[in-house]
Design an enzyme around this catalytic site. Structure first.
Site, PDB file in Angstrom:
ATOM      1  N   CYS A   1       0.817  -1.227   0.000  1.00  0.00           N
ATOM      2  CA  CYS A   1       0.000   0.000   0.000  1.00  0.00           C
ATOM      3  C   CYS A   1       0.843   1.265   0.000  1.00  0.00           C
ATOM      4  O   CYS A   1       0.640   2.169  -0.825  1.00  0.00           O
ATOM      5  CB  CYS A   1      -0.983  -0.006   1.156  1.00  0.00           C
ATOM      6  SG  CYS A   1      -0.254   0.084   2.805  1.00  0.00           S
TER       7      CYS A   1
ATOM      8  N   HIS B   1      -2.699   1.360   6.888  1.00  0.00           N
ATOM      9  CA  HIS B   1      -2.946   1.214   5.446  1.00  0.00           C
ATOM     10  C   HIS B   1      -3.122   2.605   4.852  1.00  0.00           C
ATOM     11  O   HIS B   1      -3.575   3.530   5.527  1.00  0.00           O
ATOM     12  CB  HIS B   1      -4.207   0.373   5.220  1.00  0.00           C
ATOM     13  CG  HIS B   1      -4.448   0.013   3.788  1.00  0.00           C
ATOM     14  ND1 HIS B   1      -3.618  -0.819   3.071  1.00  0.00           N
ATOM     15  CD2 HIS B   1      -5.426   0.382   2.922  1.00  0.00           C
ATOM     16  CE1 HIS B   1      -4.089  -0.963   1.838  1.00  0.00           C
ATOM     17  NE2 HIS B   1      -5.183  -0.234   1.719  1.00  0.00           N
TER      18      HIS B   1
ATOM     19  N   HIS C   1      -5.546   1.620  -4.229  1.00  0.00           N
ATOM     20  CA  HIS C   1      -4.664   1.054  -3.207  1.00  0.00           C
ATOM     21  C   HIS C   1      -4.253  -0.359  -3.586  1.00  0.00           C
ATOM     22  O   HIS C   1      -4.834  -0.976  -4.475  1.00  0.00           O
ATOM     23  CB  HIS C   1      -5.335   1.083  -1.827  1.00  0.00           C
ATOM     24  CG  HIS C   1      -6.522   0.181  -1.689  1.00  0.00           C
ATOM     25  ND1 HIS C   1      -6.691  -0.652  -0.615  1.00  0.00           N
ATOM     26  CD2 HIS C   1      -7.599  -0.039  -2.487  1.00  0.00           C
ATOM     27  CE1 HIS C   1      -7.814  -1.334  -0.745  1.00  0.00           C
ATOM     28  NE2 HIS C   1      -8.386  -0.968  -1.877  1.00  0.00           N
TER      29      HIS C   1
END
Length: 182
Positions: free
Chosen positions: A95, A146, A158
């Site tokens: 990510c 994240h 993402h």
């Protein structure tokens, strides 16, 4: 009138304006956020009546709207690339590696490598102020676990997790904060 008298008059007038200038600078900086990283100090002259030094807070320079739009296009171009932990492109990503690849490698803006470091290095925004190209940090225990690049309409680009690929997803929780790359 002699030149000596006119010089003394100018010096006296400038001493009268020094406290006013210091007060104007102080009032003009009261709205600056306390988290602004840059500060400049302006000190007053010995002869002025101001109480002390004036601190002027500067705003960090964020990436422009067009740069953020470019970031969204670059992230979208990675659609389908596999997730791989620790990867930062050009053919696999985790990510924060996707964010790093888009902003650092392709656009040339400084950004750290990990999600939480990217959060700390970003300009924090209200959720209502997010725009395409801003960063969405998903939080747990005060840390970002994240990150994705906001595409608009409640969606992010993402690299979700092992076994998945770079994709466009709807933001799935309200436990996030918004940052803008400096």
């Amino acid at each position: 009138m002699s030149s000596t008298t006119s010089v003394r008059g100018a010096a006296a007038r400038s001493l009268l304006f020094a406290p006013l200038l210091a007060a104007a600078l102080a009032l003009g900086t009261l709205g600056a956020p306390p988290s602004s990283p840059g500060t400049a100090r302006a000190t007053t002259t010995e002869n002025s009546t101001a109480a002390g030094p004036v601190t002027i807070r500067t705003q960090p320079i964020a990436v422009s709207w067009s740069t953020r739009q470019l970031a969204v296009r670059i992230a979208a171009a990675q659609k389908g690339d596999p997730y791989r932990w620790g990867a930062a492109g050009p053919s696999a990503f985790d990510c924060s590696g996707l964010v790093y690849y888009v902003y650092k490698t392709r656009i040339g803006r400084y950004i750290p490598r990990t999600a939480d470091a990217q959060r700390r290095a970003s300009i924090w925004l209200a959720k209502s102020s997010k725009q395409a190209g801003d960063l969405i940090f998903f939080m747990s225990g005060g840390r970002a676990y994240h990150v994705g690049i906001y595409a608009g309409s409640g969606r992010i680009w993402h690299a979700p997790r092992p076994g998945q690929r770079v994709q466009l997803s709807t933001i799935w929780t309200s436990a996030y904060v918004v940052g803008r790359v400096r």
